[in-house]
Design an enzyme around this catalytic site. Sequence first.
Site, PDB file in Angstrom:
ATOM      1  N   LYS A   4     -19.615  -8.913   6.186  1.00  0.00           N
ATOM      2  CA  LYS A   4     -18.442  -8.450   6.944  1.00  0.00           C
ATOM      3  C   LYS A   4     -18.679  -7.066   7.539  1.00  0.00           C
ATOM      4  CE  LYS A   4     -15.290 -11.467   4.561  1.00  0.00           C
ATOM      5  NZ  LYS A   4     -14.268 -11.702   3.559  1.00  0.00           N
ATOM      6  N   LYS A  34      14.830 -24.883  13.243  1.00  0.00           N
ATOM      7  CA  LYS A  34      14.276 -25.247  11.943  1.00  0.00           C
ATOM      8  C   LYS A  34      13.693 -26.659  11.994  1.00  0.00           C
ATOM      9  CE  LYS A  34      15.718 -25.914   7.182  1.00  0.00           C
ATOM     10  NZ  LYS A  34      16.866 -26.171   6.328  1.00  0.00           N
ATOM     11  N   PHE A  93     -11.982  -4.264   4.042  1.00  0.00           N
ATOM     12  CA  PHE A  93     -11.841  -4.827   2.695  1.00  0.00           C
ATOM     13  C   PHE A  93     -12.355  -6.252   2.722  1.00  0.00           C
ATOM     14  CE2 PHE A  93      -9.261  -2.317  -0.396  1.00  0.00           C
ATOM     15  CZ  PHE A  93      -9.264  -1.132   0.316  1.00  0.00           C
ATOM     16  N   ASP A  97      -5.346 -15.314   8.559  1.00  0.00           N
ATOM     17  CA  ASP A  97      -6.399 -15.703   9.508  1.00  0.00           C
ATOM     18  C   ASP A  97      -5.900 -16.717  10.532  1.00  0.00           C
ATOM     19  OD1 ASP A  97      -8.347 -14.074   8.422  1.00  0.00           O
ATOM     20  OD2 ASP A  97      -8.903 -15.562   6.906  1.00  0.00           O
ATOM     21  N   ASN A 144       0.515 -14.426   1.977  1.00  0.00           N
ATOM     22  CA  ASN A 144      -0.445 -14.412   0.865  1.00  0.00           C
ATOM     23  C   ASN A 144       0.057 -13.478  -0.224  1.00  0.00           C
ATOM     24  OD1 ASN A 144      -1.498 -11.650   1.377  1.00  0.00           O
ATOM     25  ND2 ASN A 144      -2.078 -12.597   3.326  1.00  0.00           N
ATOM     26  N   LYS A 199     -18.411  -6.849  11.496  1.00  0.00           N
ATOM     27  CA  LYS A 199     -17.239  -6.118  11.985  1.00  0.00           C
ATOM     28  C   LYS A 199     -17.530  -4.626  12.238  1.00  0.00           C
ATOM     29  CE  LYS A 199     -14.271  -9.395   9.524  1.00  0.00           C
ATOM     30  NZ  LYS A 199     -12.894  -9.709   9.126  1.00  0.00           N
TER      31      LYS A 199
END
Length: 403
Positions: free
Chosen positions: A338, A290, A324, A280, A211, A342
Amino acid sequence: MRILLGVGGGIAAYKAAELARALMERGATVETVMTRSAREFIQPLTFASLTGNKVITDLFASGSSDQDTLSSAIEHIRAARDNELLLVAPCTADLLAKFAHGLADDFLSTTYLAFTGKIVLAPAMNVNMWNHAAVQANLATLRARGHIIVEPEAGYLACGMTGPGRLAEPKHIAEVAVRALQQREDLSGETVLISAGPTQEPLDPVRYISNRSSGKMGYALAEAARDRGARVILVSGPVNLTAPAGVEVVRVRTALEMRDAIIGRLPEASIIIKSAAVADYHVAKVPEQKVKKTAAKVSIDLDPTPDILAECGRLKGDRILIGFAAETQNMVAEARRKMEVKNCDMVVGNLVSERGIGFESDNNAVTLVLRSGEVEQVAVAPKREIADRILDQITKLRLAAVQ
Ligand code: CTP
Protein backbone atom coordinates in the site's frame (compact mmCIF):
# COMPACT_ATOMS: atom_id res chain seq x y z
CA MET A 1 9.61 11.21 34.93
CA ARG A 2 10.50 12.67 38.30
CA ILE A 3 7.59 14.26 40.09
CA LEU A 4 7.61 16.20 43.34
CA LEU A 5 4.21 15.76 44.95
CA GLY A 6 3.23 18.56 47.34
CA VAL A 7 0.43 17.61 49.71
CA GLY A 8 -1.56 20.43 51.31
CA GLY A 9 -3.72 20.20 54.41
CA GLY A 10 -7.32 19.40 53.66
CA ILE A 11 -9.82 16.63 53.95
CA ALA A 12 -8.79 15.52 50.43
CA ALA A 13 -5.18 14.88 51.60
CA TYR A 14 -5.93 11.16 51.85
CA LYS A 15 -6.61 11.12 48.09
CA ALA A 16 -3.00 12.23 47.51
CA ALA A 17 -1.94 8.70 48.47
CA GLU A 18 -4.02 7.32 45.61
CA LEU A 19 -2.53 10.01 43.40
CA ALA A 20 1.04 8.96 44.33
CA ARG A 21 0.16 5.42 43.34
CA ALA A 22 -1.44 6.53 40.05
CA LEU A 23 1.70 8.54 39.19
CA MET A 24 3.94 5.57 39.89
CA GLU A 25 1.72 3.30 37.79
CA ARG A 26 2.38 5.70 34.92
CA GLY A 27 6.12 5.28 35.34
CA ALA A 28 6.93 8.32 37.49
CA THR A 29 9.35 8.46 40.41
CA VAL A 30 7.59 10.33 43.20
CA GLU A 31 9.07 12.35 46.03
CA THR A 32 6.61 13.79 48.53
CA VAL A 33 6.60 17.00 50.50
CA MET A 34 3.88 17.54 53.09
CA THR A 35 2.85 20.75 54.78
CA ARG A 36 2.41 20.81 58.54
CA SER A 37 -1.40 20.81 58.20
CA ALA A 38 -1.32 17.92 55.66
CA ARG A 39 0.22 15.85 58.45
CA GLU A 40 -2.90 16.44 60.54
CA PHE A 41 -4.82 14.45 57.94
CA ILE A 42 -2.40 11.74 56.77
CA GLN A 43 0.86 10.23 57.98
CA PRO A 44 4.14 10.75 56.08
CA LEU A 45 4.74 7.02 56.46
CA THR A 46 1.89 6.33 54.02
CA PHE A 47 3.73 8.22 51.26
CA ALA A 48 7.13 6.84 52.25
CA SER A 49 5.79 3.28 51.93
CA LEU A 50 3.99 3.96 48.65
CA THR A 51 6.77 5.85 46.88
CA GLY A 52 9.81 4.20 48.46
CA ASN A 53 11.22 7.69 49.05
CA LYS A 54 11.81 9.71 52.19
CA VAL A 55 9.03 12.25 52.80
CA ILE A 56 10.05 15.85 53.34
CA THR A 57 8.10 17.55 56.08
CA ASP A 58 10.05 20.39 57.71
CA LEU A 59 12.09 23.26 56.44
CA PHE A 60 14.53 22.99 59.33
CA ALA A 61 14.57 19.49 60.72
CA SER A 62 16.32 19.33 64.10
CA GLY A 63 19.18 17.10 63.03
CA SER A 64 21.59 15.49 65.41
CA SER A 65 24.54 17.33 63.89
CA ASP A 66 25.29 20.63 62.20
CA GLN A 67 25.71 18.67 58.99
CA ASP A 68 22.13 17.32 59.28
CA THR A 69 20.77 20.80 59.87
CA LEU A 70 22.66 22.17 56.88
CA SER A 71 21.55 19.36 54.54
CA SER A 72 17.93 19.81 55.60
CA ALA A 73 18.21 23.58 55.06
CA ILE A 74 19.22 23.13 51.43
CA GLU A 75 16.89 20.17 50.86
CA HIS A 76 14.32 22.36 49.06
CA ILE A 77 16.92 23.43 46.51
CA ARG A 78 17.87 19.81 45.90
CA ALA A 79 14.23 18.70 45.60
CA ALA A 80 13.51 21.59 43.22
CA ARG A 81 16.54 20.71 41.11
CA ASP A 82 16.04 16.94 41.02
CA ASN A 83 12.39 16.91 39.91
CA GLU A 84 10.89 17.75 36.54
CA LEU A 85 7.38 18.62 37.70
CA LEU A 86 5.86 19.98 40.88
CA LEU A 87 2.33 18.73 41.46
CA VAL A 88 0.42 20.12 44.43
CA ALA A 89 -2.70 18.18 45.44
CA PRO A 90 -4.78 19.03 47.32
CA CYS A 91 -3.76 22.64 46.81
CA THR A 92 -5.46 24.70 49.52
CA ALA A 93 -6.57 28.34 49.28
CA ASP A 94 -3.65 29.15 51.58
CA LEU A 95 -1.11 27.50 49.24
CA LEU A 96 -2.63 29.23 46.19
CA ALA A 97 -2.20 32.56 47.98
CA LYS A 98 1.38 31.78 49.01
CA PHE A 99 2.34 30.71 45.48
CA ALA A 100 0.61 33.68 43.85
CA HIS A 101 2.36 36.17 46.13
CA GLY A 102 5.73 34.50 46.54
CA LEU A 103 5.54 33.86 50.30
CA ALA A 104 8.07 31.29 51.46
CA ASP A 105 7.51 30.28 55.05
CA ASP A 106 7.58 26.48 54.84
CA PHE A 107 9.20 23.76 52.78
CA LEU A 108 6.55 23.56 50.06
CA SER A 109 6.25 27.30 49.41
CA THR A 110 10.06 27.65 49.45
CA THR A 111 10.43 24.77 47.01
CA TYR A 112 7.81 26.37 44.77
CA LEU A 113 9.96 29.51 44.46
CA ALA A 114 13.11 27.51 43.78
CA PHE A 115 11.39 25.29 41.22
CA THR A 116 12.01 25.91 37.51
CA GLY A 117 10.12 22.94 35.97
CA LYS A 118 6.46 22.53 35.09
CA ILE A 119 3.86 23.16 37.76
CA VAL A 120 0.45 21.51 38.11
CA LEU A 121 -1.95 22.57 40.88
CA ALA A 122 -5.07 20.62 41.84
CA PRO A 123 -7.10 22.79 44.23
CA ALA A 124 -9.69 21.50 46.68
CA MET A 125 -11.70 23.60 49.13
CA ASN A 126 -15.15 24.67 50.23
CA VAL A 127 -17.32 26.03 47.40
CA ASN A 128 -17.61 29.55 48.88
CA MET A 129 -13.85 29.70 49.34
CA TRP A 130 -13.38 28.55 45.73
CA ASN A 131 -15.75 31.21 44.45
CA HIS A 132 -14.18 33.98 46.56
CA ALA A 133 -12.73 36.84 44.54
CA ALA A 134 -9.38 36.52 46.36
CA VAL A 135 -9.00 32.84 45.43
CA GLN A 136 -10.10 33.45 41.84
CA ALA A 137 -7.64 36.35 41.53
CA ASN A 138 -4.81 34.11 42.81
CA LEU A 139 -5.81 31.40 40.33
CA ALA A 140 -5.75 33.93 37.49
CA THR A 141 -2.23 35.00 38.52
CA LEU A 142 -1.04 31.38 38.63
CA ARG A 143 -2.65 30.52 35.28
CA ALA A 144 -1.04 33.58 33.70
CA ARG A 145 2.28 32.29 35.06
CA GLY A 146 1.77 29.20 32.89
CA HIS A 147 0.83 26.76 35.65
CA ILE A 148 -1.70 24.06 34.85
CA ILE A 149 -4.75 24.15 37.13
CA VAL A 150 -6.68 20.87 37.41
CA GLU A 151 -10.15 22.23 38.11
CA PRO A 152 -11.96 20.82 41.14
CA GLU A 153 -15.11 18.85 40.50
CA ALA A 154 -18.60 19.91 41.45
CA GLY A 155 -20.45 17.71 43.92
CA TYR A 156 -21.16 17.06 47.56
CA LEU A 157 -18.34 18.48 49.68
CA ALA A 158 -17.08 17.28 53.05
CA CYS A 159 -18.39 20.52 54.59
CA GLY A 160 -21.94 19.47 53.65
CA MET A 161 -22.27 22.02 50.83
CA THR A 162 -22.64 21.25 47.15
CA GLY A 163 -20.74 22.90 44.28
CA PRO A 164 -17.25 23.09 42.80
CA GLY A 165 -14.44 22.42 45.26
CA ARG A 166 -13.93 18.68 45.42
CA LEU A 167 -10.45 17.50 44.41
CA ALA A 168 -10.43 16.08 40.87
CA GLU A 169 -10.11 12.30 40.56
CA PRO A 170 -6.52 11.17 41.35
CA LYS A 171 -6.29 9.25 38.05
CA HIS A 172 -7.27 12.36 36.12
CA ILE A 173 -4.72 14.51 37.99
CA ALA A 174 -2.02 11.89 37.33
CA GLU A 175 -2.93 11.87 33.63
CA VAL A 176 -2.68 15.67 33.39
CA ALA A 177 0.70 15.68 35.15
CA VAL A 178 2.16 12.92 32.99
CA ARG A 179 0.87 14.58 29.82
CA ALA A 180 2.37 17.91 30.88
CA LEU A 181 5.74 16.20 31.18
CA GLN A 182 5.47 14.35 27.91
CA GLN A 183 4.38 17.44 26.02
CA ARG A 184 6.74 18.37 23.26
CA GLU A 185 6.30 21.25 20.86
CA ASP A 186 7.99 19.38 18.03
CA LEU A 187 5.06 19.83 15.61
CA SER A 188 4.66 23.59 15.96
CA GLY A 189 4.40 25.25 12.57
CA GLU A 190 2.91 22.10 11.01
CA THR A 191 -0.69 21.71 9.84
CA VAL A 192 -1.80 18.11 10.28
CA LEU A 193 -4.78 16.92 8.26
CA ILE A 194 -6.25 13.76 9.80
CA SER A 195 -9.10 11.56 8.59
CA ALA A 196 -10.86 9.41 11.19
CA GLY A 197 -13.72 7.02 11.72
CA PRO A 198 -15.78 5.01 9.27
CA THR A 199 -17.79 6.25 6.33
CA GLN A 200 -21.46 5.40 5.80
CA GLU A 201 -22.60 4.57 2.28
CA PRO A 202 -26.37 4.79 1.93
CA LEU A 203 -28.30 1.96 0.26
CA ASP A 204 -31.57 3.85 0.47
CA PRO A 205 -32.90 6.65 2.75
CA VAL A 206 -32.82 4.40 5.86
CA ARG A 207 -30.01 1.89 5.31
CA TYR A 208 -26.27 2.11 4.85
CA ILE A 209 -23.05 0.08 4.60
CA SER A 210 -20.38 0.92 7.13
CA ASN A 211 -17.64 -0.75 9.20
CA ARG A 212 -16.53 -1.20 12.81
CA SER A 213 -14.12 1.75 12.98
CA SER A 214 -14.77 3.82 16.14
CA GLY A 215 -12.57 6.77 15.14
CA LYS A 216 -10.63 6.52 18.44
CA MET A 217 -7.22 6.16 16.75
CA GLY A 218 -7.76 9.23 14.54
CA TYR A 219 -9.08 11.31 17.45
CA ALA A 220 -6.11 10.26 19.60
CA LEU A 221 -3.79 11.35 16.77
CA ALA A 222 -5.60 14.71 16.54
CA GLU A 223 -5.25 15.28 20.29
CA ALA A 224 -1.59 14.22 20.34
CA ALA A 225 -0.72 16.42 17.32
CA ARG A 226 -2.46 19.39 18.97
CA ASP A 227 -0.56 18.79 22.22
CA ARG A 228 2.69 18.81 20.26
CA GLY A 229 1.97 22.25 18.86
CA ALA A 230 0.42 21.48 15.45
CA ARG A 231 -2.62 23.10 13.91
CA VAL A 232 -4.99 20.17 13.36
CA ILE A 233 -7.80 19.67 10.84
CA LEU A 234 -9.81 16.53 11.61
CA VAL A 235 -12.06 15.18 8.87
CA SER A 236 -14.34 12.80 10.72
CA GLY A 237 -16.82 10.18 9.62
CA PRO A 238 -19.82 9.51 11.91
CA VAL A 239 -18.47 8.61 15.39
CA ASN A 240 -19.57 8.85 19.03
CA LEU A 241 -16.60 10.88 20.20
CA THR A 242 -16.08 14.41 21.45
CA ALA A 243 -13.57 16.27 19.33
CA PRO A 244 -10.45 17.43 21.20
CA ALA A 245 -10.62 21.15 22.07
CA GLY A 246 -8.74 23.42 19.69
CA VAL A 247 -8.99 21.03 16.76
CA GLU A 248 -10.91 22.07 13.64
CA VAL A 249 -13.45 19.38 12.80
CA VAL A 250 -15.03 18.78 9.39
CA ARG A 251 -17.86 16.26 9.69
CA VAL A 252 -18.61 14.02 6.73
CA ARG A 253 -20.63 10.90 6.12
CA THR A 254 -19.74 9.21 2.83
CA ALA A 255 -16.46 8.35 1.11
CA LEU A 256 -17.23 10.96 -1.54
CA GLU A 257 -17.80 13.67 1.10
CA MET A 258 -14.58 12.60 2.84
CA ARG A 259 -12.69 12.79 -0.45
CA ASP A 260 -13.94 16.33 -1.13
CA ALA A 261 -13.10 17.48 2.41
CA ILE A 262 -9.58 15.98 2.34
CA ILE A 263 -8.68 17.15 -1.16
CA GLY A 264 -10.20 20.58 -0.39
CA ARG A 265 -8.03 21.02 2.73
CA LEU A 266 -4.89 19.34 1.35
CA PRO A 267 -3.24 22.60 0.20
CA GLU A 268 -3.19 23.83 3.83
CA ALA A 269 -1.62 20.64 5.17
CA SER A 270 2.04 19.79 5.68
CA ILE A 271 1.30 16.34 7.13
CA ILE A 272 -1.61 14.08 6.13
CA ILE A 273 -2.63 11.08 8.22
CA LYS A 274 -5.34 8.89 6.69
CA SER A 275 -6.56 6.79 9.60
CA ALA A 276 -10.19 6.66 8.40
CA ALA A 277 -11.70 3.32 7.42
CA VAL A 278 -13.13 4.44 4.13
CA ALA A 279 -15.70 2.20 2.47
CA ASP A 280 -14.25 0.72 -0.71
CA TYR A 281 -17.67 0.39 -2.38
CA HIS A 282 -20.89 2.34 -2.51
CA VAL A 283 -24.20 2.44 -4.35
CA ALA A 284 -23.55 5.04 -7.02
CA LYS A 285 -27.20 5.97 -7.47
CA VAL A 286 -29.03 5.72 -4.15
CA PRO A 287 -32.80 5.06 -4.52
CA GLU A 288 -34.86 8.00 -3.34
CA GLN A 289 -37.44 5.78 -1.63
CA LYS A 290 -36.98 3.03 0.92
CA VAL A 291 -36.40 -0.36 -0.73
CA LYS A 292 -39.38 -2.60 0.12
CA LYS A 293 -39.13 -6.17 1.30
CA THR A 294 -40.05 -8.98 -1.12
CA ALA A 295 -39.70 -12.73 -0.89
CA ALA A 296 -37.07 -12.74 -3.62
CA LYS A 297 -33.31 -12.79 -3.12
CA VAL A 298 -31.64 -9.42 -3.68
CA SER A 299 -28.20 -8.42 -4.73
CA ILE A 300 -26.73 -4.95 -4.54
CA ASP A 301 -24.71 -3.47 -7.32
CA LEU A 302 -21.76 -1.62 -5.81
CA ASP A 303 -19.32 0.73 -7.47
CA PRO A 304 -15.83 1.44 -6.15
CA THR A 305 -15.32 4.66 -4.18
CA PRO A 306 -12.41 6.93 -4.99
CA ASP A 307 -9.21 5.92 -3.17
CA ILE A 308 -8.53 9.12 -1.24
CA LEU A 309 -5.11 8.04 0.01
CA ALA A 310 -3.96 7.22 -3.51
CA GLU A 311 -5.18 10.63 -4.70
CA CYS A 312 -3.30 12.31 -1.84
CA GLY A 313 -0.24 10.29 -2.91
CA ARG A 314 -0.46 11.81 -6.39
CA LEU A 315 -0.93 15.36 -5.06
CA LYS A 316 1.36 15.24 -2.04
CA GLY A 317 4.43 17.17 -3.26
CA ASP A 318 6.77 17.44 -0.26
CA ARG A 319 4.01 16.77 2.27
CA ILE A 320 4.41 13.81 4.60
CA LEU A 321 1.71 11.23 3.87
CA ILE A 322 0.78 8.45 6.29
CA GLY A 323 -1.64 5.66 5.41
CA PHE A 324 -3.19 2.92 7.49
CA ALA A 325 -3.56 -0.72 6.55
CA ALA A 326 -6.10 -2.80 8.45
CA GLU A 327 -5.28 -6.42 7.71
CA THR A 328 -6.27 -9.86 8.92
CA GLN A 329 -3.08 -11.47 7.53
CA ASN A 330 0.29 -10.66 5.83
CA MET A 331 0.29 -7.29 7.51
CA VAL A 332 3.82 -6.07 6.82
CA ALA A 333 3.78 -7.19 3.18
CA GLU A 334 0.37 -5.56 2.64
CA ALA A 335 1.47 -2.36 4.37
CA ARG A 336 4.56 -2.23 2.11
CA ARG A 337 2.43 -2.79 -0.99
CA LYS A 338 0.00 0.00 0.00
CA MET A 339 2.91 2.32 0.74
CA GLU A 340 4.29 1.83 -2.79
CA VAL A 341 0.97 1.92 -4.63
CA LYS A 342 -0.35 4.96 -2.75
CA ASN A 343 2.99 6.82 -2.50
CA CYS A 344 3.04 7.09 1.31
CA ASP A 345 6.01 7.86 3.54
CA MET A 346 4.81 5.44 6.19
CA VAL A 347 1.98 2.95 6.60
CA VAL A 348 0.60 2.05 10.03
CA GLY A 349 -0.28 -1.63 9.95
CA ASN A 350 -3.08 -2.86 12.14
CA LEU A 351 -3.79 -6.55 12.67
CA VAL A 352 -7.55 -6.54 13.25
CA SER A 353 -8.01 -10.16 14.28
CA GLU A 354 -6.50 -9.87 17.76
CA ARG A 355 -8.90 -9.53 20.67
CA GLY A 356 -9.04 -6.39 22.78
CA ILE A 357 -7.09 -4.21 20.37
CA GLY A 358 -7.78 -2.37 17.14
CA PHE A 359 -11.33 -1.53 16.12
CA GLU A 360 -13.61 -0.15 18.88
CA SER A 361 -10.97 -0.74 21.56
CA ASP A 362 -9.15 1.92 23.61
CA ASN A 363 -5.93 0.02 22.96
CA ASN A 364 -4.07 -0.79 19.83
CA ALA A 365 -0.91 -2.54 18.69
CA VAL A 366 0.59 -1.46 15.38
CA THR A 367 3.51 -1.99 13.06
CA LEU A 368 5.04 1.10 11.52
CA VAL A 369 6.34 0.35 8.03
CA LEU A 370 8.59 3.08 6.69
CA ARG A 371 9.69 3.92 3.17
CA SER A 372 13.30 3.45 4.29
CA GLY A 373 12.55 -0.24 4.84
CA GLU A 374 12.58 0.17 8.62
CA VAL A 375 9.82 -1.61 10.56
CA GLU A 376 8.89 -0.63 14.12
CA GLN A 377 6.62 -2.83 16.22
CA VAL A 378 4.58 -0.89 18.77
CA ALA A 379 3.25 -3.20 21.50
CA VAL A 380 -0.28 -2.98 22.92
CA ALA A 381 -0.84 0.44 24.51
CA PRO A 382 -3.59 3.05 24.86
CA LYS A 383 -4.35 4.69 21.49
CA ARG A 384 -3.05 8.02 22.76
CA GLU A 385 0.35 6.44 23.40
CA ILE A 386 0.30 4.76 19.98
CA ALA A 387 -0.53 8.16 18.49
CA ASP A 388 2.60 9.66 20.04
CA ARG A 389 4.75 6.83 18.66
CA ILE A 390 3.35 7.48 15.18
CA LEU A 391 4.05 11.22 15.57
CA ASP A 392 7.60 10.44 16.80
CA GLN A 393 8.26 8.70 13.47
CA ILE A 394 6.69 11.61 11.56
CA THR A 395 9.02 14.11 13.26
CA LYS A 396 11.96 11.88 12.26
CA LEU A 397 10.70 11.83 8.66
CA ARG A 398 10.43 15.63 8.77
CA LEU A 399 13.99 15.97 10.06
CA ALA A 400 15.27 13.58 7.39
CA ALA A 401 13.44 15.59 4.68
CA VAL A 402 15.01 18.93 5.63
CA GLN A 403 18.58 17.57 5.85
N1 CTP B 1 -8.36 4.58 1.88
C1 CTP B 1 -8.77 5.70 1.23
N2 CTP B 1 -9.82 5.66 0.38
C2 CTP B 1 -10.48 4.51 0.14
C3 CTP B 1 -10.04 3.34 0.80
C4 CTP B 1 -8.97 3.40 1.66
O1 CTP B 1 -8.18 6.76 1.44
N3 CTP B 1 -11.48 4.50 -0.67
C5 CTP B 1 -7.21 4.66 2.77
C6 CTP B 1 -7.49 4.40 4.25
O2 CTP B 1 -7.80 5.61 4.90
C7 CTP B 1 -6.18 3.83 4.74
C8 CTP B 1 -5.61 3.14 3.52
O3 CTP B 1 -6.30 3.67 2.40
O4 CTP B 1 -5.26 4.82 5.11
C9 CTP B 1 -5.74 1.67 3.49
O5 CTP B 1 -7.06 1.27 3.69
P1 CTP B 1 -7.44 -0.26 3.62
O6 CTP B 1 -8.92 -0.39 3.69
O7 CTP B 1 -6.61 -1.04 4.59
O8 CTP B 1 -6.89 -0.66 2.18
P2 CTP B 1 -7.48 -0.68 0.77
O9 CTP B 1 -6.59 0.09 -0.11
O10 CTP B 1 -8.92 -0.34 0.78
O11 CTP B 1 -7.25 -2.21 0.40
P3 CTP B 1 -7.97 -3.54 0.95
O12 CTP B 1 -9.32 -3.12 1.46
O13 CTP B 1 -7.99 -4.39 -0.27
O14 CTP B 1 -7.06 -4.09 2.01
